[in-house]
Design a protein around this motif. Structure first.
Motif, PDB file in Angstrom:
ATOM      1  N   THR A   6       8.510 -47.093 -22.010  1.00 42.34           N
ATOM      2  CA  THR A   6       8.723 -48.211 -21.185  1.00 42.34           C
ATOM      3  C   THR A   6       8.856 -49.472 -22.156  1.00 42.34           C
ATOM      4  O   THR A   6       8.900 -50.519 -21.542  1.00 42.34           O
ATOM      5  N   ILE A   7       8.823 -49.285 -23.401  1.00 42.28           N
ATOM      6  CA  ILE A   7       8.905 -50.292 -24.290  1.00 42.28           C
ATOM      7  C   ILE A   7      10.530 -51.032 -24.306  1.00 42.28           C
ATOM      8  O   ILE A   7      11.294 -50.097 -24.263  1.00 42.28           O
ATOM      9  N   GLY A   8      10.301 -52.190 -24.034  1.00 44.89           N
ATOM     10  CA  GLY A   8      11.498 -52.998 -23.794  1.00 44.89           C
ATOM     11  C   GLY A   8      12.103 -52.935 -22.339  1.00 44.89           C
ATOM     12  O   GLY A   8      13.095 -53.626 -22.275  1.00 44.89           O
ATOM     13  N   GLU A   9      11.416 -52.289 -21.474  1.00 43.46           N
ATOM     14  CA  GLU A   9      12.315 -52.414 -20.240  1.00 43.46           C
ATOM     15  C   GLU A   9      10.993 -52.406 -19.354  1.00 43.46           C
ATOM     16  O   GLU A   9       9.836 -51.998 -19.202  1.00 43.46           O
ATOM     17  N   ASN A  10      11.332 -53.485 -18.359  1.00 46.31           N
ATOM     18  CA  ASN A  10      10.266 -53.721 -17.293  1.00 46.31           C
ATOM     19  C   ASN A  10      10.916 -53.381 -15.895  1.00 46.31           C
ATOM     20  O   ASN A  10      11.909 -53.940 -15.411  1.00 46.31           O
ATOM     21  N   PRO A  11      10.122 -52.368 -15.203  1.00 42.50           N
ATOM     22  CA  PRO A  11      11.007 -52.085 -13.678  1.00 42.50           C
ATOM     23  C   PRO A  11      10.976 -53.292 -12.985  1.00 42.50           C
ATOM     24  O   PRO A  11      11.857 -53.098 -12.113  1.00 42.50           O
ATOM     25  N   LEU A  12      10.613 -54.022 -13.179  1.00 36.57           N
ATOM     26  CA  LEU A  12      10.328 -55.219 -12.047  1.00 36.57           C
ATOM     27  C   LEU A  12      11.471 -56.328 -12.382  1.00 36.57           C
ATOM     28  O   LEU A  12      11.657 -57.055 -11.561  1.00 36.57           O
ATOM     29  N   ASP A  13      11.932 -56.022 -13.616  1.00 40.37           N
ATOM     30  CA  ASP A  13      13.101 -57.004 -14.001  1.00 40.37           C
ATOM     31  C   ASP A  13      14.335 -56.859 -13.272  1.00 40.37           C
ATOM     32  O   ASP A  13      15.284 -57.351 -13.100  1.00 40.37           O
ATOM     33  N   VAL A  14      14.430 -55.596 -12.656  1.00 37.55           N
ATOM     34  CA  VAL A  14      15.639 -55.302 -12.099  1.00 37.55           C
ATOM     35  C   VAL A  14      16.026 -56.204 -10.817  1.00 37.55           C
ATOM     36  O   VAL A  14      15.196 -56.529  -9.916  1.00 37.55           O
TER      37      VAL A  14
END
Length: 132
Positions: A6-14
């Motif tokens: 999950t490094i670099g990706e935030n699922p809440l940023d979608v």
């Protein structure tokens, strides 16, 4: 158990498109249809006039504040002078009262001297006194 990166990706940023919230609160970043991007020239001219009037009013207010400060200083000086005049008046009133007391004493002494200086010869001849 498998590990997910999950490094670099935030699922809440979608960002989800087409949510019912967009109908109530539209996205302000995108221009709306029917809204002019540029103001009309007469609106710009009126806005410039209003801004220049506002600048003039601010300059006048600044000048009035300066005058108000000098008037406050003058009022403080006048108040100080009034207090000094009042103190002087109280002092002079006391001096007048003292002098009136002395004058009353001198008048009493004068009456005593007049009474002591009177003799029968001081009475005029038409009041029964005879000239010698």
């Amino acid at each position: 158990m498998a590990k997910r990166s999950t490094i670099g990706e935030n699922p809440l940023d979608v960002v989800s498109q087409g949510t019912p919230l967009d109908a109530v609160v539209p996205d302000l970043a995108t221009p709306r249809p029917g809204r002019p991007q540029e103001l009309a020239p007469e609106v710009k001219e009126r806005l410039e006039k209003m801004e220049s009037g506002l600048r003039a009013a601010v300059a006048d207010a600044t000048q009035l504040r300066g005058w108000m400060a000098s008037l406050k200083e003058e009022a403080a000086r006048a108040t100080t002078a009034a207090v000094q005049q009042k103190d002087e008046l109280v002092r002079l009133s006391g001096e007048v009262n003292r002098l009136n007391g002395e004058l009353a004493g001198l008048r009493g002494e004068m009456e005593q001297l007049r009474a002591a200086a009177r003799s029968p010869s001081d009475i005029p001849w038409w009041m029964g006194g005879r000239k010698k």
